[in-house]
Design a protein around this motif. Structure first.
Motif, PDB file in Angstrom:
ATOM      1  N   ALA A   3      25.031  -1.646   4.766  1.00  0.00           N
ATOM      2  CA  ALA A   3      24.262  -1.196   3.599  1.00  0.00           C
ATOM      3  C   ALA A   3      22.810  -0.948   4.013  1.00  0.00           C
ATOM      4  O   ALA A   3      22.258  -1.672   4.845  1.00  0.00           O
ATOM      5  N   ARG A   4      22.218   0.057   3.423  1.00  0.00           N
ATOM      6  CA  ARG A   4      20.909   0.527   3.891  1.00  0.00           C
ATOM      7  C   ARG A   4      19.749  -0.380   3.474  1.00  0.00           C
ATOM      8  O   ARG A   4      18.656  -0.273   4.027  1.00  0.00           O
ATOM      9  N   LEU A   5      19.956  -1.259   2.486  1.00  0.00           N
ATOM     10  CA  LEU A   5      18.879  -2.183   2.071  1.00  0.00           C
ATOM     11  C   LEU A   5      19.370  -3.627   2.104  1.00  0.00           C
ATOM     12  O   LEU A   5      18.892  -4.474   1.339  1.00  0.00           O
ATOM     13  N   GLN A   6      20.319  -3.915   2.997  1.00  0.00           N
ATOM     14  CA  GLN A   6      20.930  -5.240   3.030  1.00  0.00           C
ATOM     15  C   GLN A   6      19.894  -6.361   3.090  1.00  0.00           C
ATOM     16  O   GLN A   6      19.039  -6.377   3.983  1.00  0.00           O
ATOM     17  N   GLY A   7      19.938  -7.272   2.101  1.00  0.00           N
ATOM     18  CA  GLY A   7      19.071  -8.455   2.098  1.00  0.00           C
ATOM     19  C   GLY A   7      17.650  -8.198   1.640  1.00  0.00           C
ATOM     20  O   GLY A   7      16.851  -9.133   1.524  1.00  0.00           O
ATOM     21  N   LYS A   8      17.288  -6.951   1.358  1.00  0.00           N
ATOM     22  CA  LYS A   8      15.916  -6.657   0.929  1.00  0.00           C
ATOM     23  C   LYS A   8      15.742  -7.033  -0.538  1.00  0.00           C
ATOM     24  O   LYS A   8      16.692  -6.971  -1.337  1.00  0.00           O
ATOM     25  N   VAL A   9      14.522  -7.389  -0.910  1.00  0.00           N
ATOM     26  CA  VAL A   9      14.195  -7.685  -2.304  1.00  0.00           C
ATOM     27  C   VAL A   9      13.400  -6.513  -2.858  1.00  0.00           C
ATOM     28  O   VAL A   9      12.376  -6.119  -2.284  1.00  0.00           O
ATOM     29  N   ALA A  10      13.895  -5.953  -3.968  1.00  0.00           N
ATOM     30  CA  ALA A  10      13.253  -4.762  -4.538  1.00  0.00           C
ATOM     31  C   ALA A  10      12.910  -4.980  -6.003  1.00  0.00           C
ATOM     32  O   ALA A  10      13.733  -5.480  -6.773  1.00  0.00           O
ATOM     33  N   ILE A  11      11.708  -4.588  -6.368  1.00  0.00           N
ATOM     34  CA  ILE A  11      11.308  -4.563  -7.787  1.00  0.00           C
ATOM     35  C   ILE A  11      11.319  -3.106  -8.226  1.00  0.00           C
ATOM     36  O   ILE A  11      10.739  -2.242  -7.546  1.00  0.00           O
ATOM     37  N   VAL A  12      11.988  -2.828  -9.350  1.00  0.00           N
ATOM     38  CA  VAL A  12      11.972  -1.468  -9.904  1.00  0.00           C
ATOM     39  C   VAL A  12      11.452  -1.562 -11.334  1.00  0.00           C
ATOM     40  O   VAL A  12      12.092  -2.179 -12.195  1.00  0.00           O
ATOM     41  N   ALA A  29      23.573  -1.407  -4.918  1.00  0.00           N
ATOM     42  CA  ALA A  29      24.811  -1.025  -4.217  1.00  0.00           C
ATOM     43  C   ALA A  29      24.592  -0.979  -2.706  1.00  0.00           C
ATOM     44  O   ALA A  29      25.535  -1.159  -1.932  1.00  0.00           O
ATOM     45  N   GLU A  30      23.334  -0.743  -2.297  1.00  0.00           N
ATOM     46  CA  GLU A  30      23.003  -0.709  -0.866  1.00  0.00           C
ATOM     47  C   GLU A  30      22.536  -2.065  -0.356  1.00  0.00           C
ATOM     48  O   GLU A  30      21.891  -2.168   0.693  1.00  0.00           O
ATOM     49  N   GLY A  31      22.816  -3.135  -1.127  1.00  0.00           N
ATOM     50  CA  GLY A  31      22.609  -4.498  -0.616  1.00  0.00           C
ATOM     51  C   GLY A  31      21.302  -5.150  -1.005  1.00  0.00           C
ATOM     52  O   GLY A  31      21.036  -6.284  -0.604  1.00  0.00           O
ATOM     53  N   ALA A  32      20.456  -4.459  -1.798  1.00  0.00           N
ATOM     54  CA  ALA A  32      19.181  -5.074  -2.199  1.00  0.00           C
ATOM     55  C   ALA A  32      19.392  -6.054  -3.341  1.00  0.00           C
ATOM     56  O   ALA A  32      20.311  -5.902  -4.147  1.00  0.00           O
ATOM     57  N   LYS A  33      18.511  -7.066  -3.394  1.00  0.00           N
ATOM     58  CA  LYS A  33      18.429  -7.964  -4.543  1.00  0.00           C
ATOM     59  C   LYS A  33      17.356  -7.366  -5.441  1.00  0.00           C
ATOM     60  O   LYS A  33      16.213  -7.192  -5.001  1.00  0.00           O
ATOM     61  N   VAL A  34      17.741  -7.049  -6.676  1.00  0.00           N
ATOM     62  CA  VAL A  34      16.871  -6.191  -7.492  1.00  0.00           C
ATOM     63  C   VAL A  34      16.315  -6.911  -8.709  1.00  0.00           C
ATOM     64  O   VAL A  34      17.058  -7.547  -9.466  1.00  0.00           O
ATOM     65  N   CYS A  35      15.005  -6.768  -8.922  1.00  0.00           N
ATOM     66  CA  CYS A  35      14.390  -7.181 -10.184  1.00  0.00           C
ATOM     67  C   CYS A  35      14.232  -5.950 -11.070  1.00  0.00           C
ATOM     68  O   CYS A  35      13.528  -5.003 -10.709  1.00  0.00           O
ATOM     69  N   PRO A  85       9.013  -9.888  -2.316  1.00  0.00           N
ATOM     70  CA  PRO A  85       9.407  -8.483  -2.452  1.00  0.00           C
ATOM     71  C   PRO A  85       9.122  -7.653  -1.193  1.00  0.00           C
ATOM     72  O   PRO A  85       8.024  -7.691  -0.648  1.00  0.00           O
ATOM     73  N   ASP A  86      10.142  -6.935  -0.746  1.00  0.00           N
ATOM     74  CA  ASP A  86      10.007  -5.998   0.385  1.00  0.00           C
ATOM     75  C   ASP A  86       9.723  -4.587  -0.111  1.00  0.00           C
ATOM     76  O   ASP A  86       9.166  -3.767   0.612  1.00  0.00           O
ATOM     77  N   ILE A  87      10.199  -4.306  -1.331  1.00  0.00           N
ATOM     78  CA  ILE A  87      10.149  -2.938  -1.871  1.00  0.00           C
ATOM     79  C   ILE A  87       9.657  -2.999  -3.315  1.00  0.00           C
ATOM     80  O   ILE A  87      10.101  -3.848  -4.097  1.00  0.00           O
ATOM     81  N   LEU A  88       8.734  -2.107  -3.654  1.00  0.00           N
ATOM     82  CA  LEU A  88       8.302  -1.948  -5.051  1.00  0.00           C
ATOM     83  C   LEU A  88       8.450  -0.480  -5.423  1.00  0.00           C
ATOM     84  O   LEU A  88       7.902   0.389  -4.730  1.00  0.00           O
ATOM     85  N   LEU A 234      12.973   6.587   1.081  1.00  0.00           N
ATOM     86  CA  LEU A 234      11.588   6.107   1.226  1.00  0.00           C
ATOM     87  C   LEU A 234      11.535   4.582   1.306  1.00  0.00           C
ATOM     88  O   LEU A 234      10.648   4.025   1.948  1.00  0.00           O
ATOM     89  N   ALA A 235      12.476   3.909   0.640  1.00  0.00           N
ATOM     90  CA  ALA A 235      12.487   2.436   0.655  1.00  0.00           C
ATOM     91  C   ALA A 235      12.990   1.890   1.987  1.00  0.00           C
ATOM     92  O   ALA A 235      12.569   0.826   2.429  1.00  0.00           O
ATOM     93  N   SER A 236      13.888   2.636   2.620  1.00  0.00           N
ATOM     94  CA  SER A 236      14.569   2.106   3.817  1.00  0.00           C
ATOM     95  C   SER A 236      13.784   2.401   5.092  1.00  0.00           C
ATOM     96  O   SER A 236      12.835   3.185   5.096  1.00  0.00           O
ATOM     97  N   SER A 237      14.245   1.800   6.189  1.00  0.00           N
ATOM     98  CA  SER A 237      13.574   2.008   7.483  1.00  0.00           C
ATOM     99  C   SER A 237      13.819   3.412   8.029  1.00  0.00           C
ATOM    100  O   SER A 237      13.224   3.798   9.031  1.00  0.00           O
TER     101      SER A 237
END
Ligand SMILES: NC(=O)c1ccc[n+]([C@@H]2O[C@H](COP(=O)([O-])OP(=O)(O)OC[C@H]3O[C@@H](n4cnc5c(N)ncnc54)[C@H](O)[C@@H]3O)[C@@H](O)[C@H]2O)c1
Length: 259
Positions: A3-12, A29-35, A85-88, A234-237
């Motif tokens: 998954a392209r965001l496995q284990g990442k924490v994202a706020i949307v 669906a790509e493995g992020a934990k989402v707020c 958070p890794d991603i906002l 844009l969120a992924s590496s």
């Protein structure tokens, strides 16, 4: 393939509806934990329930991004329950149309800026120190084709969306040395549930939908998923050397010459 965001924490932000909910769904669906951060509690909780039922990790935070204390509480809840958070994704905005410059009151001007610009700034201010401490992060600010072009009678929306690009570029320069990437994603017309609701108010919704779609060289409007995938990039590496960029996703609308 993992998954392209496995284990990442994202706020949307603004994830209860429209483009934001498509981004939250795809990131989860790509493995992020989402707020899911939104003022719409009912839809936000329903989305979190849907994601959890699919075995994904998500929380809802009742957040008014115009209120800095509310944003700080949301970011703290994310850190406590999901991790730093890794991603906002700064997606929430007011999108009023149909006002010319002298029609807009001071209160309307201030309300639009309070959500569309101050709100984005509050979220950045809250996550940046955490991203610095963690050694990096990715911030995606949702702009618009209105970030670059002026459509008459869309005041002050277009002014706030121009500010999104200014904020994005400023943060990209200042926080690049911290490995924090800041990019803008600028959609053209997107078929959200609210767009369909607005078209339903007209005599011929399908004709309006087609007329707006025909403005684009691709001769249609975007789906919310067609904005979520560029946000994922844009969120992924995969976009690791991109910062300060404004990615226009508009079916070719902005390169078309009009006289
Ligand atoms: N829909 C389009 O055609 C389009 C085109 C270009 C850019 N955009 C941009 O995309 C983003 C999302 O637009 P959309 O059309 O999906 O919007 P939408 O109105 O469908 O959804 C916006 C969400 O933001 C939430 N929200 C509103 N004010 C808030 C606040 N103060 N705090 C927290 N949440 C709040 C709402 O409750 C809602 O869930 C916006 O930044 C918009 O400017 C949309």
């Amino acid at each position: 393939m993992s998954a392209r965001l496995q284990g990442k924490v994202a706020i949307v932000t603004g994830a209860s509806d429209g483009i934001g909910s498509a981004i939250a769904r795809l990131f989860a669906a790509e493995g992020a934990k989402v707020c899911v951060a939104d003022i719409d509690v009912e839809r936000g909780l329903a989305l979190v329930e849907e994601l959890r039922a699919a075995g994904q990790q998500a929380i809802f935070a009742n957040t008014d991004i115009a209120d800095e204390a509310s944003v700080n509480a949301m970011v703290e809840a994310t850190r406590e329950q999901l991790g730093s958070p890794d991603i906002l994704v700064n997606n929430a905005a007011l999108t009023p149309m149909g006002k010319s410059v002298l029609d807009v009151s001071r209160e309307q001007w201030q309300k639009n800026f309070a959500v569309n610009v101050d709100g984005m700034w509050h979220c950045c201010r809250a996550v940046l120190p955490m991203m610095q401490a963690a050694g990096g992060g990715s911030i995606i600010n949702i702009g618009s084709v209105h970030s670059f072009k002026i459509v008459p009678d869309s005041f002050p929306y277009a002014v706030t969306k121009h500010a999104v690009v200014g904020l994005t570029r400023t943060l990209a320069v200042e926080f690049g040395p911290d490995n924090i990437r800041v990019n803008a994603l600028c959609p053209g017309m997107v078929e959200t549930p609210n767009a369909f609701k607005a078209w339903e108010q007209t005599e011929d919704p399908e004709a309006i939908r087609k007329a707006i779609g025909d403005v684009h060289p691709l001769r249609r409007n975007a789906s919310t998923e067609e904005i979520a995938y560029p946000a994922l990039f844009l969120a992924s590496s995969e976009s690791s050397f991109m910062t300060g960029h404004s990615l226009v996703v508009d079916g070719g609308r902005s390169v078309l010459y009009h006289d």
